[in-house]
Design a protein around this motif. Sequence first.
Motif, PDB file in Angstrom:
ATOM      1  N   ASP A 184       0.864  -1.170   0.000  1.00 57.36           N
ATOM      2  CA  ASP A 184       0.000   0.000   0.000  1.00 57.36           C
ATOM      3  C   ASP A 184       0.903   1.224   0.000  1.00 57.36           C
ATOM      4  O   ASP A 184       2.055   1.162   0.448  1.00 57.36           O
ATOM      5  CB  ASP A 184      -0.918   0.007   1.227  1.00 57.36           C
ATOM      6  CG  ASP A 184      -2.069   0.996   1.075  1.00 57.36           C
ATOM      7  OD1 ASP A 184      -2.269   1.518  -0.042  1.00 57.36           O
ATOM      8  OD2 ASP A 184      -2.784   1.236   2.076  1.00 57.36           O
ATOM      9  N   ALA A 223      -2.557  -2.299   4.917  1.00 57.46           N
ATOM     10  CA  ALA A 223      -3.325  -1.085   4.598  1.00 57.46           C
ATOM     11  C   ALA A 223      -2.825   0.045   5.474  1.00 57.46           C
ATOM     12  O   ALA A 223      -2.656  -0.121   6.684  1.00 57.46           O
ATOM     13  CB  ALA A 223      -4.821  -1.304   4.813  1.00 57.46           C
ATOM     14  N   VAL A 272      -9.465  -2.857   3.897  1.00 58.59           N
ATOM     15  CA  VAL A 272      -9.627  -1.500   3.369  1.00 58.59           C
ATOM     16  C   VAL A 272     -10.063  -0.578   4.502  1.00 58.59           C
ATOM     17  O   VAL A 272     -10.960  -0.910   5.277  1.00 58.59           O
ATOM     18  CB  VAL A 272     -10.648  -1.478   2.206  1.00 58.59           C
ATOM     19  CG1 VAL A 272     -11.998  -2.029   2.625  1.00 58.59           C
ATOM     20  CG2 VAL A 272     -10.804  -0.084   1.645  1.00 58.59           C
ATOM     21  N   GLN A 316     -14.515  -4.420  -1.471  1.00 60.84           N
ATOM     22  CA  GLN A 316     -14.483  -2.987  -1.718  1.00 60.84           C
ATOM     23  C   GLN A 316     -15.771  -2.389  -1.161  1.00 60.84           C
ATOM     24  O   GLN A 316     -16.815  -3.047  -1.165  1.00 60.84           O
ATOM     25  CB  GLN A 316     -14.364  -2.652  -3.215  1.00 60.84           C
ATOM     26  CG  GLN A 316     -14.145  -1.159  -3.466  1.00 60.84           C
ATOM     27  CD  GLN A 316     -14.158  -0.778  -4.935  1.00 60.84           C
ATOM     28  OE1 GLN A 316     -14.263  -1.626  -5.818  1.00 60.84           O
ATOM     29  NE2 GLN A 316     -14.077   0.503  -5.218  1.00 60.84           N
TER      30      GLN A 316
END
Length: 389
Positions: A184, A223, A272, A316
Motif C-alpha cells: 500500500d 493497509a 480496506v 471494496q
Amino acid sequence: MILLQLPEDVLYHILSYLDYRSLSRLSQVCKSIYRFVNRDAVWRRIAKEFLNTGISRDGTDIYPHIPLKERVKIAQNWCNGVCKRAIPLKWKTKLLPWLQLEGDVLFLSQAADIRAYHLRQDSGRLQRNPFEIYSGHSGDVCHFVLTDSHLISGGSDGKILVHSRTSDMSVELSGHNQEVNCLDSKDELIISGSRDRTTRIWTLTSTYPRDTIPMYDRVWSVAISPTLSSFVTGTACCENFSPLRLWDVERLECVCSLGSEFRRGAGVLDMVFESPFQLFTCGYDTFIRLWDLRISPQKCVMEWEEPHDSALYCIQTDGNHMIASGSSYYGVVRLWDKRQTECLQFFQLSSDPVSSPVYCLRFSSTHLYAALATALHLLDFRQNPIYIR
C-alpha cells in the motif's frame, strides 16, 4: 403553479417528505416542476439511503459529474441485482490478476505486465488495445497500487517496482527475498508484505527499506491509515497470535492486535480503511469484519458471513452502505448492505468444473469489474429502472 411561487427553501422542505417514486411522479406535472425536482439538492437525502450513489457517509460526492437522480435510478438496479453481464477480456494461462479502477481507466495485471485500458463510455468495455504497459518484473505481478504520480507493483520475483505515470522511468526497490504478496502507498510512504515473513517500510526517495519488521508469519495484506500515522498487517494466521495487528509508523511498535479468536489458518487476504477509525477485513475464515479503532481494546463491531463457507479474497466499499466481496468458489461476487447481516445479491460468474476465485474486484457507480483466473468479467447496472423515469 402556486407550488412554484413558494420560496425555494420552503419548497425544498416540502419535497424532503417525498420518496423517490413520489418525486418522479411530481416531476411529470410540468416542465418547470421537472427542472426544479431534478436538482441534486432535492435528491441528496434520498441518494444517501441507496447503495453506491457516490455519496459517502461524511457527505462527500465521489461522482459530482453525474446527476443524483440518474444515480438513484442505477442504485435500484444494484439493490435488485439487475445488470447486463459481459466478458470483455480472456486469456489462456491461469493467472492471479489484480485490478485498479481510476475514472475511465482500468489497470489490469497479466503475468509480469500491468496494462492500462481506456473504458468505452457507451458500454464500460475495454478499448481494444492498452494505451500503457508497465513491465519490469521477472515473475508475475502479485499486487499493485496507484498514486497520483506513480504505479507501484510487487511481484513473485521479490521485487517492488515504482513506475512513474508521467514518464518512462521506473525504480526497483530491493529488500524482499520472496514474493511480495501485498503493498500500500500514501503520500510517498510504501508498506509491503511478503511470503518471507517480513513487512518493510519504504519511501519514494530511497531504493532500500527504511525499516523492516519481522512478522514470523507470511504477510497476505497491508493497509495504511488515512491519517498516515499507522498501518495494519494481515498474516496467514499459522502462528499463535492474531493475524491482524495495528502498527505505529514512526515507532514501528505494535499498537494492538485486532481480535483473538481466529482459528489456525484463518489468514486475512484483503483489507480496506473506510475512515481513520473504520477498517474492513476479509479472508479464509469466510467473514467480512468491521473494526472500530476508536474503541479500546479495539474490537469487531459488525460481521457478515459468506453463506456458502467460501474464503473471501477481496472486498471494496462505496464509503456508505455497500460492500462488494469476491469468493473463492465459482467466481461468486456478493453485494452486501451494511445495515443488514444477510447477503443482498450474488452473481456467479463462472460455471467451470474447476472453479476460480474472484482475485480482485472494483466498481464505479455503474459498472463492476471482477478478475478471475482466465477472464475479466463485467457487470453493467445501467438498465432501465422500474420506478424512476
